[in-house]
Structure formats: structure tokens, C-alpha cells
Design a protein around this motif. Structure first.
Motif, short mmCIF file in Angstrom:
data_model
loop_
_atom_site.label_atom_id
_atom_site.label_comp_id
_atom_site.label_asym_id
_atom_site.label_seq_id
_atom_site.Cartn_x
_atom_site.Cartn_y
_atom_site.Cartn_z
N PRO A 129 0.18 -2.45 11.95
CA PRO A 129 -0.01 -3.05 10.63
C PRO A 129 1.30 -3.22 9.85
O PRO A 129 1.51 -4.24 9.19
N CYS A 130 2.18 -2.22 9.97
CA CYS A 130 3.42 -2.27 9.19
C CYS A 130 4.35 -3.39 9.66
O CYS A 130 5.19 -3.86 8.89
N SER A 131 4.20 -3.81 10.89
CA SER A 131 5.05 -4.87 11.40
C SER A 131 4.75 -6.18 10.65
O SER A 131 5.66 -6.80 10.08
N GLY A 132 3.47 -6.57 10.65
CA GLY A 132 3.10 -7.79 9.94
C GLY A 132 3.29 -7.66 8.44
O GLY A 132 3.72 -8.59 7.77
N CYS A 133 2.99 -6.47 7.93
CA CYS A 133 3.09 -6.23 6.49
C CYS A 133 4.54 -6.38 6.01
O CYS A 133 4.82 -7.08 5.05
N GLY A 134 5.45 -5.71 6.72
CA GLY A 134 6.86 -5.78 6.32
C GLY A 134 7.38 -7.21 6.37
O GLY A 134 8.09 -7.66 5.48
N GLU A 222 -0.83 7.47 -0.49
CA GLU A 222 -0.05 6.69 0.47
C GLU A 222 -0.91 5.56 1.03
O GLU A 222 -2.14 5.69 1.10
N CYS A 223 -0.29 4.53 1.48
CA CYS A 223 -1.01 3.51 2.23
C CYS A 223 -1.62 4.17 3.47
O CYS A 223 -0.96 4.98 4.12
N PRO A 224 -2.86 3.85 3.80
CA PRO A 224 -3.48 4.50 4.98
C PRO A 224 -2.70 4.25 6.27
O PRO A 224 -2.79 5.04 7.21
N ASN A 225 -1.92 3.19 6.32
CA ASN A 225 -1.16 2.89 7.53
C ASN A 225 0.14 3.70 7.63
O ASN A 225 0.87 3.59 8.61
N ALA A 226 0.42 4.49 6.60
CA ALA A 226 1.66 5.27 6.62
C ALA A 226 1.54 6.52 7.49
O ALA A 226 2.54 7.15 7.81
N GLY A 312 2.05 4.01 11.55
CA GLY A 312 3.40 4.36 11.14
C GLY A 312 3.83 3.48 10.03
O GLY A 312 4.09 2.31 10.22
N GLY A 313 3.83 4.04 8.85
CA GLY A 313 4.15 3.21 7.72
C GLY A 313 5.14 3.90 6.83
O GLY A 313 6.09 4.47 7.29
N GLY A 314 4.83 3.89 5.55
CA GLY A 314 5.81 4.39 4.61
C GLY A 314 7.00 3.49 4.67
O GLY A 314 6.87 2.30 4.90
N LYS A 315 8.16 4.06 4.53
CA LYS A 315 9.36 3.25 4.51
C LYS A 315 10.06 3.45 5.82
O LYS A 315 10.60 4.48 6.09
N GLU A 329 12.16 -5.04 1.14
CA GLU A 329 11.18 -4.14 0.53
C GLU A 329 10.95 -2.98 1.45
O GLU A 329 10.96 -3.13 2.66
N PRO A 330 10.71 -1.80 0.86
CA PRO A 330 10.34 -0.72 1.71
C PRO A 330 9.25 -1.19 2.66
O PRO A 330 8.18 -1.55 2.23
N GLY A 331 9.52 -1.25 3.91
CA GLY A 331 8.50 -1.75 4.82
C GLY A 331 8.90 -1.44 6.23
O GLY A 331 10.00 -1.76 6.65
N PRO A 332 8.01 -0.77 6.91
CA PRO A 332 8.37 -0.29 8.22
C PRO A 332 8.03 -1.23 9.35
O PRO A 332 7.50 -0.80 10.35
N ALA A 333 8.29 -2.48 9.20
CA ALA A 333 8.06 -3.35 10.34
C ALA A 333 8.80 -2.79 11.53
O ALA A 333 9.93 -2.34 11.40
S1 Q46 Z 1 2.22 -0.98 2.73
FE1 Q46 Z 1 2.56 -2.17 4.53
FE2 Q46 Z 1 3.82 0.07 3.87
FE3 Q46 Z 1 1.18 0.12 4.33
S2 Q46 Z 1 1.06 -1.40 5.97
FE4 Q46 Z 1 2.89 -0.23 6.37
S3 Q46 Z 1 4.46 -1.46 5.37
S4 Q46 Z 1 2.66 1.58 5.10
S5 Q46 Z 1 5.62 0.54 2.68
#
Ligand code: Q46
Ligand code: ZN
Length: 337
Positions: A129-134, A222-226, A312-315, A329-333
Motif C-alpha cells: 500500500p505504501c508504494s502506491g500511496c507514496g 497511525e495509518c493501519p498500513n504503517a 510497512g508504512g510510516g515514514k 512527503e513522508p511516504g514509504p514507497a
Molecule cells: S499513509 Fe500512505 Fe503512510 Fe499509510 S499507506 Fe503507507 S505511506 S503508512 S506516511
């Protein structure tokens, strides 16, 4: 413990500076550190229009607050990622702050603008999730800032985030990411906006203390994906060193910026051109975000069998380039798309 400045009772200890402060003196220390970062790195001036990347968390709201107190012209941008209750709560916190300070908060919704959400992207593309999110956040912060005429995008990365990112990049010798890890990323192209990190000299503990002292309400969950983020492990490792030897994190990061980054930057040339679909700057024909959208809407292959979802999320430890553009942006892509 007494305040280093005024000898009143101290509330916040800053061990790496061998200092402690009462509430008022800590606020002053915090503002001084932010001003120092802005001036030292020539981030922006009081004539610039700043767009703060707001997540509803302590760092981004503390950043917005301190910039306004320092007299900068700063609005916010909140990106609704569609991560269930977490997104709902963080949006409320961002809107509440903006209303209290009477400032503009732009809202950009992945669902409304593109018909996708972070969970949907993860499900359709089988990426973490953090990959697409970041990737989506980096793309939207730049695009929204450019289209709305802002001079600079400011993000809430703090000293802990930056040191953990650096540790992750060093452990994997991600030379491209090392080249682009900096408190200021200049706009190299007409479609890119300068990115800055004014909190890079302040620890996570200090931004939390500032938010509490200033009465800023922020989303604590925290975001659940963290869950299970490598960045959290790296932060713990650095905290262990910091406890034994205060100043380790700061020295690690500032010495890298001062002595090593330039050597990596020299070996990282890249040319930007407009994406053939959205016209945002990219190093490839079609930008990474447009490719991600296409993959989400039309997955390449049906998935068979059990899928191991990397969380694995957070920063995150690595801040990969989006087509040659570093993370904003803090984003763990965790991978380039
Ligand atoms: S919001 Fe997005 Fe973070 Fe959630 S999905 Fe990952 S990158 S943990 S900072
Ligand atoms: Zn594109």
C-alpha cells in the motif's frame, strides 16, 4: 531540571544540545531551529507562497503552525487517500486546524479525481500500500502546487525521519536515493515545484512537544498500513545509539548533507520531459503515476494463489524518485513504479 534560558522549571529536554527548556523558551528554540533551516538552506522568503503538505499528524500541523507564527504565507494541502477511518480522522484534524488559523486548506481526493484509493491500488496492483500511496502523494503535491501557483511545497519530515531514511538508503546503498535526499530539492523543470523540509533539524519528540505546548490537536493513530514498517526499526536502532550518545542522529544526517551527498548527486543525471498523458514532468514517456493508474484500472495479470501483502508504512527508509523527482512527503514507497 531548570530551563537553560530562563531558569524556570524545564519541560522539554534536548539532550543533543545539552539543554532543557520551559514551554515558552522551547517554543522559541523550535522557531529558531526552523528559521535557521529556512535561511541556511535558502528554502523560501516571506514573499513566496508556500503549500504545506498536511496529513493531520503532529509534524505537518506543527510545521504549518510555526510557519504562520513566523509570518510566512502558508496554505495547506490535504490528500484524501481513502484509507478508511484513518483518512476521515486525519482530514477532520487538518480542517479543524485550518479553520482555527483561518487559512486555506486545499483538499484533493484520489477517489474523486481519479476513481482510486490507496487500498484499491494495493489490491489491483499487488503492490505494498505504501508504494502506491507514496507515489500518489508525491505526484499530487507537485501537481496541485504547480497548478495553483505556489512557489514551494513544504513537508513535515523531521530529523528522525531523515536519519532513518538515510540509514535505510545506506544499508542498501541506494545511490540514486542518496543523491536526492536533501532539505531542499530545487525545481529543475517548469512543471516542478521546489520541495523543502524545514523541520529537518528537529526531532520527532520535539515536534510532538511543540504540538502539545501549542495546543495543536493532531491525529494520534497511525495509518493501519504503517504496521511493520522498516522505518520504525531504523528509528529504534538510531534511538538506541542516541540514548548512549546524544547527537548521533543529527551528526549522521548533517554530516552526510555536508560531506557526502554531493558525491552521489554528481552521478545522478536525469532529463525531464512532459508525460504524454498528464504532461507532468517525467523521465519516461508516461509518468509513474499514470502507469500506476492504468495498472490499477486494468491489472496486468489475474492473481492466483495466496498473496503475501507487504506492509510497512510510516515514514519509510527509502524515498524513491518519481521519474527523477524525489519524495516530497513522508511516504514509504518501497519501489519505483
Ligand atoms: S499513509 Fe500512505 Fe503512510 Fe499509510 S499507506 Fe503507507 S505511506 S503508512 S506516511
Ligand atoms: Zn502522467
Amino acid at each position: 531540571m531548570r530551563c537553560t534560558r530562563c531558569r524556570e522549571e524545564a519541560w522539554v529536554e534536548v539532550r543533543r544540545h545539552n539543554a532543557a527548556y520551559c514551554g515558552d523558551c522551547f517554543e522559541r528554540f523550535f522557531r529558531d531551529q526552523v528559521e535557521r533551516a529556512i535561511h541556511h538552506e535558502k528554502m523560501f522568503s516571506r514573499e513566496d507562497q508556500i503549500l504545506v503538505a498536511v496529513s493531520g499528524g503532529k509534524d505537518s500541523l506543527a510545521l504549518w503552525d510555526v510557519l504562520l507564527d513566523l509570518g510566512y504565507d502558508a496554505d495547506g494541502l490535504y490528500i484524501d487517500l481513502g484509507i478508511g477511518e484513518y483518512s476521515g480522522n486525519s482530514r477532520v484534524m487538518s480542517e479543524t486546524f485550518a479553520a482555527a488559523r483561518d487559512r486555506t486548506l486545499h483538499i484533493s481526493s484520489l477517489d474523486q479525481s481519479y476513481g482510486v484509493t490507496v487500498p484499491l491500488i494495493a489490491e489491483q496492483t499487488h503492490r505494498a500500500p505504501c508504494s502506491g500511496c507514496g507515489l500518489a502523494k508525491r505526484y499530487l503535491f507537485n501537481r496541485e502546487a504547480a497548478e495553483r501557483g505556489y512557489d514551494v511545497v513544504a513537508t513535515g519530515h523531521n530529523l528522525d525521519d531523515e536519519a532513518a531514511t538515510l540509514l535505510g538508503n545506506v544499508l542498501h546503498w541506494q545511490t540514486g536515493y542518496l543523491a536526492r535526499q536533501a532539505p531542499v530539492l530545487e525545481a529543475e523543470d517548469a512543471g516542478l515545484v521546489r520541495k523543502v523540509k524545514p523541520l529537518y533539524r528537529l526531532s520527532e519528540h520535539e515536534t510532538a512537544a511543540y504540538a502539545v505546548i501549542k495546543g495543536i490537536e493532531y491525529v494520534v493513530e497511525e495509518c493501519p498500513n504503517a504496521v511493520g514498517a522498516k522505518s520504525i526499526l531504523f528509528k529504534e536502532a538510531l534511538n538506541l545509539l542516541e540514548r548512549q550518545s546524544p547527537g548521533t542522529k543529527q551528526t549522521f544526517l548533517l554530516s552526510f548533507l555536508d560531506k557526502a551527498r554531493a558525491a552521489f548527486a554528481e552521478g545522478d543525471p536525469h532529463e525531464l520531459r512532459p508525460c504524454i498523458e498528464c504532461e507532468q514532468p517525467t523521465t519516461t514517456e508516461r509518468c509513474a503515476f499514470c502507469r500506476l493508474l492504468a495498472e490499477t484500472r486494468q491489472p496486468r495479470r489475474p492473481f492466483k494463489g495466496r498473496r503475501r501483502v507487504r506492509r510497512g508504512g510510516g515514514k519509510g527508509p527509502r524515498q524513491p524518485a518519481v521519474d527523477g523527482e524525489p519524495s516530497v512527503e513522508p511516504g514509504p514507497a518501497t519501489a519505483q513504479v
